[in-house]
Design a protein around this motif. Sequence first.
Motif, PDB file in Angstrom:
ATOM      1  N   PRO A   1      37.149  48.613  19.524  1.00  0.00           N
ATOM      2  CA  PRO A   1      35.963  49.395  19.903  1.00  0.00           C
ATOM      3  C   PRO A   1      35.136  48.714  21.003  1.00  0.00           C
ATOM      4  O   PRO A   1      34.556  49.409  21.851  1.00  0.00           O
ATOM      5  N   GLU A   2      35.111  47.396  21.019  1.00  0.00           N
ATOM      6  CA  GLU A   2      34.333  46.685  22.045  1.00  0.00           C
ATOM      7  C   GLU A   2      34.963  46.755  23.430  1.00  0.00           C
ATOM      8  O   GLU A   2      34.351  46.320  24.406  1.00  0.00           O
ATOM      9  N   ASP A   3      36.155  47.316  23.536  1.00  0.00           N
ATOM     10  CA  ASP A   3      36.766  47.556  24.850  1.00  0.00           C
ATOM     11  C   ASP A   3      36.255  48.843  25.481  1.00  0.00           C
ATOM     12  O   ASP A   3      36.589  49.143  26.634  1.00  0.00           O
ATOM     13  N   THR A   4      35.477  49.614  24.745  1.00  0.00           N
ATOM     14  CA  THR A   4      34.929  50.864  25.271  1.00  0.00           C
ATOM     15  C   THR A   4      34.041  50.593  26.479  1.00  0.00           C
ATOM     16  O   THR A   4      33.115  49.787  26.411  1.00  0.00           O
ATOM     17  N   ALA A   5      34.352  51.240  27.584  1.00  0.00           N
ATOM     18  CA  ALA A   5      33.620  51.029  28.838  1.00  0.00           C
ATOM     19  C   ALA A   5      34.190  51.950  29.911  1.00  0.00           C
ATOM     20  O   ALA A   5      35.228  52.577  29.710  1.00  0.00           O
ATOM     21  N   VAL A   6      33.496  51.984  31.031  1.00  0.00           N
ATOM     22  CA  VAL A   6      34.067  52.566  32.237  1.00  0.00           C
ATOM     23  C   VAL A   6      34.825  51.450  32.950  1.00  0.00           C
ATOM     24  O   VAL A   6      34.266  50.379  33.190  1.00  0.00           O
ATOM     25  N   TYR A   7      36.076  51.702  33.266  1.00  0.00           N
ATOM     26  CA  TYR A   7      36.918  50.706  33.907  1.00  0.00           C
ATOM     27  C   TYR A   7      37.039  51.022  35.396  1.00  0.00           C
ATOM     28  O   TYR A   7      37.327  52.165  35.779  1.00  0.00           O
ATOM     29  N   TYR A   8      36.834  49.992  36.198  1.00  0.00           N
ATOM     30  CA  TYR A   8      36.876  50.122  37.653  1.00  0.00           C
ATOM     31  C   TYR A   8      37.970  49.231  38.239  1.00  0.00           C
ATOM     32  O   TYR A   8      38.132  48.088  37.798  1.00  0.00           O
ATOM     33  N   CYS A   9      38.661  49.745  39.226  1.00  0.00           N
ATOM     34  CA  CYS A   9      39.533  48.872  40.005  1.00  0.00           C
ATOM     35  C   CYS A   9      38.821  48.526  41.305  1.00  0.00           C
ATOM     36  O   CYS A   9      37.949  49.273  41.787  1.00  0.00           O
ATOM     37  N   ALA A  10      39.195  47.389  41.845  1.00  0.00           N
ATOM     38  CA  ALA A  10      38.553  46.893  43.052  1.00  0.00           C
ATOM     39  C   ALA A  10      39.583  46.174  43.905  1.00  0.00           C
ATOM     40  O   ALA A  10      40.570  45.638  43.387  1.00  0.00           O
ATOM     41  N   ALA A  11      39.320  46.155  45.204  1.00  0.00           N
ATOM     42  CA  ALA A  11      40.194  45.484  46.153  1.00  0.00           C
ATOM     43  C   ALA A  11      39.362  44.573  47.048  1.00  0.00           C
ATOM     44  O   ALA A  11      38.208  44.873  47.340  1.00  0.00           O
ATOM     45  N   ARG A  12      39.982  43.477  47.438  1.00  0.00           N
ATOM     46  CA  ARG A  12      39.283  42.602  48.368  1.00  0.00           C
ATOM     47  C   ARG A  12      40.179  42.303  49.565  1.00  0.00           C
ATOM     48  O   ARG A  12      41.400  42.354  49.464  1.00  0.00           O
ATOM     49  N   THR A  13      39.559  41.999  50.688  1.00  0.00           N
ATOM     50  CA  THR A  13      40.292  41.753  51.926  1.00  0.00           C
ATOM     51  C   THR A  13      40.733  40.300  51.969  1.00  0.00           C
ATOM     52  O   THR A  13      40.385  39.550  52.877  1.00  0.00           O
ATOM     53  N   ALA A  14      41.479  39.920  50.971  1.00  0.00           N
ATOM     54  CA  ALA A  14      42.039  38.580  50.846  1.00  0.00           C
ATOM     55  C   ALA A  14      43.223  38.670  49.902  1.00  0.00           C
ATOM     56  O   ALA A  14      43.345  39.623  49.135  1.00  0.00           O
ATOM     57  N   ILE A  15      44.091  37.679  49.960  1.00  0.00           N
ATOM     58  CA  ILE A  15      45.303  37.748  49.154  1.00  0.00           C
ATOM     59  C   ILE A  15      45.119  37.202  47.747  1.00  0.00           C
ATOM     60  O   ILE A  15      45.937  37.456  46.855  1.00  0.00           O
ATOM     61  N   TRP A  16      44.013  36.435  47.540  1.00  0.00           N
ATOM     62  CA  TRP A  16      43.774  35.845  46.221  1.00  0.00           C
ATOM     63  C   TRP A  16      42.599  36.528  45.533  1.00  0.00           C
ATOM     64  O   TRP A  16      41.611  36.870  46.164  1.00  0.00           O
ATOM     65  N   GLY A  17      42.697  36.708  44.233  1.00  0.00           N
ATOM     66  CA  GLY A  17      41.646  37.351  43.477  1.00  0.00           C
ATOM     67  C   GLY A  17      40.581  36.369  43.044  1.00  0.00           C
ATOM     68  O   GLY A  17      40.758  35.156  43.106  1.00  0.00           O
ATOM     69  N   THR A  18      39.435  36.935  42.608  1.00  0.00           N
ATOM     70  CA  THR A  18      38.372  36.140  42.023  1.00  0.00           C
ATOM     71  C   THR A  18      37.794  36.909  40.845  1.00  0.00           C
ATOM     72  O   THR A  18      38.116  38.073  40.623  1.00  0.00           O
ATOM     73  N   THR A  19      36.896  36.260  40.119  1.00  0.00           N
ATOM     74  CA  THR A  19      36.281  36.904  38.963  1.00  0.00           C
ATOM     75  C   THR A  19      34.937  37.546  39.289  1.00  0.00           C
ATOM     76  O   THR A  19      34.326  38.155  38.420  1.00  0.00           O
ATOM     77  N   ARG A  20      34.472  37.382  40.518  1.00  0.00           N
ATOM     78  CA  ARG A  20      33.123  37.833  40.880  1.00  0.00           C
ATOM     79  C   ARG A  20      33.138  39.215  41.514  1.00  0.00           C
ATOM     80  O   ARG A  20      33.884  39.477  42.448  1.00  0.00           O
ATOM     81  N   THR A  21      32.254  40.093  41.028  1.00  0.00           N
ATOM     82  CA  THR A  21      32.185  41.441  41.593  1.00  0.00           C
ATOM     83  C   THR A  21      31.828  41.403  43.076  1.00  0.00           C
ATOM     84  O   THR A  21      32.329  42.215  43.855  1.00  0.00           O
ATOM     85  N   ARG A  22      31.001  40.459  43.488  1.00  0.00           N
ATOM     86  CA  ARG A  22      30.535  40.441  44.874  1.00  0.00           C
ATOM     87  C   ARG A  22      31.640  40.083  45.863  1.00  0.00           C
ATOM     88  O   ARG A  22      31.482  40.290  47.073  1.00  0.00           O
ATOM     89  N   ASP A  23      32.759  39.588  45.384  1.00  0.00           N
ATOM     90  CA  ASP A  23      33.862  39.224  46.280  1.00  0.00           C
ATOM     91  C   ASP A  23      34.776  40.394  46.610  1.00  0.00           C
ATOM     92  O   ASP A  23      35.684  40.251  47.428  1.00  0.00           O
ATOM     93  N   TYR A  24      34.563  41.519  45.954  1.00  0.00           N
ATOM     94  CA  TYR A  24      35.423  42.679  46.171  1.00  0.00           C
ATOM     95  C   TYR A  24      34.754  43.667  47.113  1.00  0.00           C
ATOM     96  O   TYR A  24      33.565  43.953  46.980  1.00  0.00           O
ATOM     97  N   ASP A  25      35.537  44.180  48.034  1.00  0.00           N
ATOM     98  CA  ASP A  25      34.995  44.996  49.119  1.00  0.00           C
ATOM     99  C   ASP A  25      35.062  46.495  48.846  1.00  0.00           C
ATOM    100  O   ASP A  25      34.283  47.264  49.422  1.00  0.00           O
ATOM    101  N   TYR A  26      35.995  46.903  48.028  1.00  0.00           N
ATOM    102  CA  TYR A  26      36.197  48.331  47.773  1.00  0.00           C
ATOM    103  C   TYR A  26      36.308  48.563  46.273  1.00  0.00           C
ATOM    104  O   TYR A  26      36.909  47.760  45.549  1.00  0.00           O
ATOM    105  N   TRP A  27      35.766  49.704  45.845  1.00  0.00           N
ATOM    106  CA  TRP A  27      35.723  50.046  44.428  1.00  0.00           C
ATOM    107  C   TRP A  27      36.140  51.488  44.208  1.00  0.00           C
ATOM    108  O   TRP A  27      35.852  52.359  45.034  1.00  0.00           O
ATOM    109  N   GLY A  28      36.780  51.724  43.074  1.00  0.00           N
ATOM    110  CA  GLY A  28      37.057  53.087  42.662  1.00  0.00           C
ATOM    111  C   GLY A  28      35.857  53.697  41.957  1.00  0.00           C
ATOM    112  O   GLY A  28      34.834  53.033  41.768  1.00  0.00           O
ATOM    113  N   GLN A  29      36.016  54.932  41.528  1.00  0.00           N
ATOM    114  CA  GLN A  29      34.912  55.651  40.916  1.00  0.00           C
ATOM    115  C   GLN A  29      34.808  55.378  39.415  1.00  0.00           C
ATOM    116  O   GLN A  29      33.794  55.710  38.795  1.00  0.00           O
ATOM    117  N   GLY A  30      35.830  54.781  38.845  1.00  0.00           N
ATOM    118  CA  GLY A  30      35.829  54.427  37.433  1.00  0.00           C
ATOM    119  C   GLY A  30      36.489  55.477  36.557  1.00  0.00           C
ATOM    120  O   GLY A  30      36.520  56.659  36.892  1.00  0.00           O
TER     121      GLY A  30
END
Length: 124
Positions: free
Chosen positions: A88-117
């Motif tokens: 039940p604690e997984d309940t949420a709106v899930y968003y995908c995001a993309a960044r203009t780099a080949i490596w990922g990070t955990t920070r929302t501010r590092d991602y440049d593009y977002w889906g609508q959820g």
Amino acid sequence: QVQLVESGGGLVQAGGSLRLSCTASGRTFSSSAMGWFRQAPGKEREFVGYIAWSGGITYYADSVKGRFTISRDNAKNTMYLQMNSLRPEDTAVYYCAARTAIWGTTRTRDYDYWGQGTQVTVSS
């Protein structure tokens, strides 16, 4: 510009599974790291996991490790989030995001593009 569209959300009972998809268009998908985030009502958006450009490296939040799996198919410009043993604690709106780099990070501010959820609701 990159457009991201999530799909696959829905209502599931605790212990069940769902697979989310995120399809990208616009920029070259294969050179972008991608991430999944989620936001529950009244809470901040939180990191779920990311996958590097090639798909060879993934990283997950402790809360989902061992239950969620991220993969990508660069030929289809699509990333996936396989969610098992949902709680039940997984309940949420899930968003995908993309960044203009080949490596990922955990920070929302590092991602440049977002889906609508897409909404995921897990009933107890």
